[in-house]
Design an enzyme around this catalytic site. Structure first.
Site, PDB file in Angstrom:
ATOM      1  N   CYS A 191       2.783   7.218  -2.243  1.00  0.00           N
ATOM      2  CA  CYS A 191       1.407   6.809  -1.940  1.00  0.00           C
ATOM      3  C   CYS A 191       0.360   7.632  -2.690  1.00  0.00           C
ATOM      4  O   CYS A 191      -0.814   7.252  -2.726  1.00  0.00           O
ATOM      5  CB  CYS A 191       1.163   6.899  -0.447  1.00  0.00           C
ATOM      6  SG  CYS A 191       2.413   6.018   0.528  1.00  0.00           S
TER       7      CYS A 191
ATOM      8  N   HIS B 298      -5.690   6.884   0.911  1.00  0.00           N
ATOM      9  CA  HIS B 298      -4.564   5.961   0.980  1.00  0.00           C
ATOM     10  C   HIS B 298      -4.633   5.206   2.298  1.00  0.00           C
ATOM     11  O   HIS B 298      -4.818   5.796   3.366  1.00  0.00           O
ATOM     12  CB  HIS B 298      -3.249   6.730   0.874  1.00  0.00           C
ATOM     13  CG  HIS B 298      -2.053   5.961   1.323  1.00  0.00           C
ATOM     14  ND1 HIS B 298      -1.763   4.696   0.855  1.00  0.00           N
ATOM     15  CD2 HIS B 298      -1.076   6.269   2.226  1.00  0.00           C
ATOM     16  CE1 HIS B 298      -0.663   4.265   1.440  1.00  0.00           C
ATOM     17  NE2 HIS B 298      -0.226   5.194   2.266  1.00  0.00           N
TER      18      HIS B 298
ATOM     19  N   ASN C  77      -0.152  -1.399   4.324  1.00  0.00           N
ATOM     20  CA  ASN C  77       0.104  -0.194   3.536  1.00  0.00           C
ATOM     21  C   ASN C  77       0.801  -0.621   2.252  1.00  0.00           C
ATOM     22  O   ASN C  77       1.946  -1.069   2.279  1.00  0.00           O
ATOM     23  CB  ASN C  77       0.986   0.761   4.346  1.00  0.00           C
ATOM     24  CG  ASN C  77       1.339   2.038   3.602  1.00  0.00           C
ATOM     25  OD1 ASN C  77       1.271   2.103   2.382  1.00  0.00           O
ATOM     26  ND2 ASN C  77       1.746   3.051   4.354  1.00  0.00           N
TER      27      ASN C  77
END
Length: 332
Positions: free
Chosen positions: A119, A257, A287
């Site tokens: 990420c 993120h 996500n």
């Protein structure tokens, strides 16, 4: 790495993004596992995700984002001299996705490398591209963050399958001829001892003495990842801002993120950044790991929020456990 202020840097000259058409909503997940819309939204802030079809892979996300970049900014790619792709879900381990970009867009002589920092990958890609340009060897670099996390999601695991989606974002970085670049400062940090809290493995069955599953699917200890993120990220924000002689009030937009809205809320509270300054993408896209930050920027651009000369704080964090932050001035 301690926070570092850049004396000069590259400039962002084009941007693009892409998500697949297929939508996986919370109501769809209700029919797959024991969950419901209200539970998912309350704990994650996610309402739906975009999912690649069976015939689509990471390269399709990448090509879509690059085509969008070319179309939106009438960008030239023939003189790109390096391609960096951040992804944990490449179509193939080799050839790299970066080399696929070179072939797809007919770029002439260029370097091509994939990087894997989960990420934090997109922000690391920008940091590395900036360094390559400042070395004097390269002038124009295409940086892409892309994922097809649906390919490695366990849709029988109600704790993780509600989280992940697919998509990509891309930027062009070019050498700044006047020394007034986009990138203002950077920070990175790693807590490798916590790597077993979120992983994907189909080979090794352990990290050191810690046993792991080898299903090739994402496995996550959400509680431990949450605890790490809400502790470490505010510390990193403070160190980066201090190192660049800036304060929270100097930041126009915070782009973390998009892991989970509860994590973002806690980070904002602890760092003193107003929540209404946070740009996220998880509500619509879930996500998306290395793609989540550029997708959040894309949403803000289309909503008319993000304007030229705004100061952004990008902060990627996740598997590794890795962190990478970047202060930049938006130049488009």
């Amino acid at each position: 790495m301690k926070a570092a202020e850049f004396q000069s840097s590259a400039v962002i000259t084009a941007f693009g993004a892409y998500v697949p058409d297929q939508v996986l909503g919370n109501d769809d997940l209700e029919r797959m596992v024991e969950t419901n819309h209200e539970w998912i939204v309350q704990r994650t802030g996610i309402t739906e995700r975009r999912i690649a079809s069976d015939e689509q892979f990471c390269s399709d996300m990448i090509f879509g984002a690059v085509r969008d970049l070319v179309s939106r900014y009438d960008a030239r790619l023939d003189d790109v001299d390096f391609v960096l792709v951040a992804t944990t879900t490449p179509d193939t381990l080799f050839p790299s996705m970066a080399s696929r970009v070179q072939a797809e867009f007919g770029i002439g002589s260029c370097g091509a490398v994939d990087l894997q920092a989960a990420c934090a990958g997109f922000v690391y890609g920008l940091q590395l591209a900036n360094g390559l340009i400042l070395s004097g060897i390269y002038r124009k670099i295409l940086v892409i963050g892309a994922e097809t996390l649906s390919k490695i999601t366990d849709y029988t695991d109600r704790a993780t399958c509600i989280l992940f989606g697919d998509g990509a974002g891309a930027v062009l970085l070019e050498r700044s001829e006047d020394g007034q670049g986009s990138l203002l400062g950077a920070y990175s940090h790693t807590t490798g001892s916590g790597g077993h809290h979120v992983y994907c493995s189909h080979l090794s069955g352990s990290i050191g003495s810690v046993p792991m599953q080898t299903s090739g699917k994402i496995v996550q200890n959400g509680r431990e990842v949450y605890r790490w993120a809400v502790t470490q990220v505010p510390k990193g924000i403070a160190e980066l801002l201090d190192g660049c002689g800036l304060g929270v009030d100097d930041i126009d937009w915070f782009v973390p993120h998009s892991a989970n809205m509860r994590i973002v809320e806690s980070i904002c509270e602890k760092s003193g950044i107003p929540l209404d300054k946070a740009l996220t993408s998880m509500a619509d896209y879930g996500n998306t790991s290395a793609a989540s930050i550029p997708l959040a920027i894309d949403i803000a651009l289309k909503a008319g929020k993000l304007r030229k000369d705004d100061v952004l704080l990008l902060y990627g964090f996740g598997g590794g456990l890795t962190e990478a932050a970047l202060l930049l001035r938006w130049t488009l």
